[in-house]
Design a protein around this motif. Structure first.
Motif, PDB file in Angstrom:
ATOM      1  N   ARG A 160     -15.604 -54.231   1.915  1.00 40.90           N
ATOM      2  CA  ARG A 160     -16.167 -55.108   2.679  1.00 40.90           C
ATOM      3  C   ARG A 160     -18.000 -54.300   2.582  1.00 40.90           C
ATOM      4  O   ARG A 160     -18.894 -54.933   2.492  1.00 40.90           O
ATOM      5  CB  ARG A 160     -15.699 -56.028   3.533  1.00 40.90           C
ATOM      6  CG  ARG A 160     -16.196 -56.885   3.681  1.00 40.90           C
ATOM      7  CD  ARG A 160     -15.461 -58.066   5.176  1.00 40.90           C
ATOM      8  NE  ARG A 160     -14.230 -58.675   4.715  1.00 40.90           N
ATOM      9  CZ  ARG A 160     -13.248 -58.240   4.964  1.00 40.90           C
ATOM     10  NH1 ARG A 160     -12.866 -56.863   5.277  1.00 40.90           N
ATOM     11  NH2 ARG A 160     -12.709 -59.251   4.583  1.00 40.90           N
ATOM     12  N   ARG A 200      -3.209 -58.548   2.733  1.00 45.81           N
ATOM     13  CA  ARG A 200      -4.306 -58.961   2.564  1.00 45.81           C
ATOM     14  C   ARG A 200      -5.758 -57.740   3.209  1.00 45.81           C
ATOM     15  O   ARG A 200      -6.736 -58.462   2.787  1.00 45.81           O
ATOM     16  CB  ARG A 200      -4.329 -59.474   4.395  1.00 45.81           C
ATOM     17  CG  ARG A 200      -5.337 -60.684   4.530  1.00 45.81           C
ATOM     18  CD  ARG A 200      -5.502 -61.410   4.921  1.00 45.81           C
ATOM     19  NE  ARG A 200      -4.825 -61.093   7.087  1.00 45.81           N
ATOM     20  CZ  ARG A 200      -3.434 -61.628   7.662  1.00 45.81           C
ATOM     21  NH1 ARG A 200      -2.657 -61.965   6.008  1.00 45.81           N
ATOM     22  NH2 ARG A 200      -3.163 -60.651   8.193  1.00 45.81           N
ATOM     23  N   TRP A 201      -5.331 -56.773   3.765  1.00 48.29           N
ATOM     24  CA  TRP A 201      -6.374 -55.974   4.462  1.00 48.29           C
ATOM     25  C   TRP A 201      -6.773 -54.863   2.226  1.00 48.29           C
ATOM     26  O   TRP A 201      -7.591 -54.349   2.979  1.00 48.29           O
ATOM     27  CB  TRP A 201      -6.046 -54.630   5.108  1.00 48.29           C
ATOM     28  CG  TRP A 201      -6.597 -53.104   5.103  1.00 48.29           C
ATOM     29  CD1 TRP A 201      -7.590 -53.001   5.466  1.00 48.29           C
ATOM     30  CD2 TRP A 201      -6.122 -52.018   4.692  1.00 48.29           C
ATOM     31  NE1 TRP A 201      -8.183 -51.970   5.326  1.00 48.29           N
ATOM     32  CE2 TRP A 201      -6.872 -51.009   4.697  1.00 48.29           C
ATOM     33  CE3 TRP A 201      -4.924 -51.643   4.100  1.00 48.29           C
ATOM     34  CZ2 TRP A 201      -6.597 -49.776   4.364  1.00 48.29           C
ATOM     35  CZ3 TRP A 201      -4.760 -50.005   4.037  1.00 48.29           C
ATOM     36  CH2 TRP A 201      -5.604 -49.650   3.935  1.00 48.29           C
ATOM     37  N   LYS A 215      -6.630 -56.362  -0.304  1.00 45.72           N
ATOM     38  CA  LYS A 215      -7.564 -57.529  -1.365  1.00 45.72           C
ATOM     39  C   LYS A 215      -8.997 -57.140  -0.691  1.00 45.72           C
ATOM     40  O   LYS A 215     -10.001 -57.188  -1.501  1.00 45.72           O
ATOM     41  CB  LYS A 215      -6.562 -58.510  -1.203  1.00 45.72           C
ATOM     42  CG  LYS A 215      -5.325 -58.918  -1.783  1.00 45.72           C
ATOM     43  CD  LYS A 215      -4.553 -60.124  -1.553  1.00 45.72           C
ATOM     44  CE  LYS A 215      -3.848 -60.386  -2.273  1.00 45.72           C
ATOM     45  NZ  LYS A 215      -2.839 -61.469  -2.811  1.00 45.72           N
ATOM     46  N   GLY A 216      -8.828 -56.811   0.414  1.00 45.86           N
ATOM     47  CA  GLY A 216     -10.666 -57.706   1.173  1.00 45.86           C
ATOM     48  C   GLY A 216     -11.171 -55.823   1.279  1.00 45.86           C
ATOM     49  O   GLY A 216     -12.649 -56.049   1.942  1.00 45.86           O
ATOM     50  N   GLU A 248      -8.250 -63.342  10.005  1.00 44.02           N
ATOM     51  CA  GLU A 248      -9.723 -63.071   9.419  1.00 44.02           C
ATOM     52  C   GLU A 248     -10.987 -61.889  10.626  1.00 44.02           C
ATOM     53  O   GLU A 248     -10.960 -60.792  10.425  1.00 44.02           O
ATOM     54  CB  GLU A 248     -10.810 -63.826   8.777  1.00 44.02           C
ATOM     55  CG  GLU A 248     -11.389 -64.872  10.556  1.00 44.02           C
ATOM     56  CD  GLU A 248     -10.196 -65.389  11.556  1.00 44.02           C
ATOM     57  OE1 GLU A 248     -10.191 -66.376  12.527  1.00 44.02           O
ATOM     58  OE2 GLU A 248      -9.025 -65.951  10.190  1.00 44.02           O
TER      59      GLU A 248
END
Length: 357
Positions: free
Chosen positions: A165, A158-159, A161-162, A316
């Motif tokens: 930011r 998840r990290w 993919k994000g 999140e």
């Protein structure tokens, strides 16, 4: 109340007095002090707004902070400049610190107005560094850092993919800036604003104090209802920003007069700075005591969220919560109250030093 007596529109909550009866609407402004306008820009995140300010300066304005680089922010500024700012020029653009809700639209405003950017050096350089880091992509060192905190494969995926930011939330950072330093005095419309530097939430956070009537633009250094995130990240895994934060708050408590009007970046303008600083300091003291009790049992940084946070931590918020937990653990280590050991999988486990509390 007797007939004809004035009606106060102020309200007091938890020892703080809020003098403004209403929030500024999108694209509008409220006068909060002589020559100072308060605007509120919406953000599409849990912290759903940021306060920005305009200070009258002769035939124009000095702006403080910008909002995220989003169409909503751009639209708000278009309306603000045409409405409350009366189409007058922007002379300077001040950014309190590097976080995207503060620096996000700085490049966009810089291009639109031609106003020079003013920041502290560390905030500007670190912002440029984060943009460079985003361009490199997730590094092996960063992944090792997060796995050391106990993150599993799902969290790491998840990290990744994000990732990036920060860069996605800001416009291009202006290529030049003017440095702001502790104790420097800016003259705006013939009145003096003293630069006050805070640390901990960010490396060299700028606040502005107009001493002749005690108006204090606080950024994220003093917020009325929440405590700013204090985090340790992969770029400085052994840092101790909580020590910097607590020292900064204590110094502000000694320095700032009790009657100061605080203009924060989130929440509403308020009086009661001494009360609020006491509450912030006490909150961290209580959190550290709870954390010490939890470290009677060996724990990873992701295991101590319950000692520090009053809400559930979902995916999140995992990054910020991990960073804040590690900041508290590093602080305890620096105070000689906690130690860590690394297991065969490279995961760090923390425990309280015997005889400390």
């Amino acid at each position: 109340m007797a007939d004809g007596a004035p009606i106060s529109l102020e309200r007091t909550e938890r020892g703080l007095t809020y003098p403004q009866p209403a929030l500024p609407l999108h694209g509008e402004a409220v006068t909060v002090a002589d020559g100072v306008l308060w605007m509120r820009i919406a953000m599409p995140i849990a912290l759903d707004h940021i306060n920005v300010y305009a200070i009258a300066d002769g035939d124009g304005w000095v702006l403080v902070d910008t909002g995220l680089n989003t169409p909503t922010t751009h639209d708000a500024w278009e309306k603000i400049m045409a409405g409350p700012l009366q189409g007058r020029p922007v002379h300077r653009l001040i950014v309190t610190h590097l976080h995207p809700d503060h620096i996000g639209a700085a490049g966009w405003l810089y291009e639109k107005t031609g106003a020079p950017l003013l920041m502290s050096r560390l905030e500007y350089v670190c912002a440029r560094m984060y943009v460079g880091d985003d361009a490199l992509g997730p590094t092996a060192e960063a992944e090792t850092f997060f796995r050391r905190q106990g993150w599993d494969d799902e969290a790491i995926t998840r990290w990744k993919k994000g990732f990036g930011r920060f860069s996605r939330s800001i416009s291009s950072i202006p290529p030049q800036f003017t440095r702001l330093q502790e104790g420097e005095v800016l003259t705006i419309d013939g009145r003096e604003w003293t630069v006050v530097i805070g640390e901990g939430h960010s490396p060299e956070h700028v606040c502005l104090w107009r001493k002749d009537d005690d108006v204090f633009i606080a950024g994220d250094q003093i917020l009325p209802k929440i405590s700013s995130n204090i985090g340790v990240w992969d770029t400085e895994p052994n840092g101790d920003p909580l020590k910097d934060w607590l020292l900064s708050l204590a110094a502000l408590k000694e320095r700032l007069p009790s009657g100061l009007l605080v203009l924060p970046s989130h929440g509403e303008p308020f009086y009661g700075v001494t009360t609020r600083l006491d509450t912030l300091l006490r909150g961290h003291e209580v959190g550290l005591k709870r954390l010490m009790r939890s470290l009677k049992q060996k724990s990873r940084s992701i295991d101590v969220f319950g000692a520090l946070f009053a809400r559930q931590i979902g995916p999140e918020l995992l990054g910020m919560a991990t960073a804040e937990s590690l900041a508290h653990l590093n602080y305890l280590e620096g105070q000689g109250c906690a130690v860590r050991e690394t297991d065969e999988n490279g995961v760090e486990w923390w425990f309280a030093v015997e005889g400390t509390q």
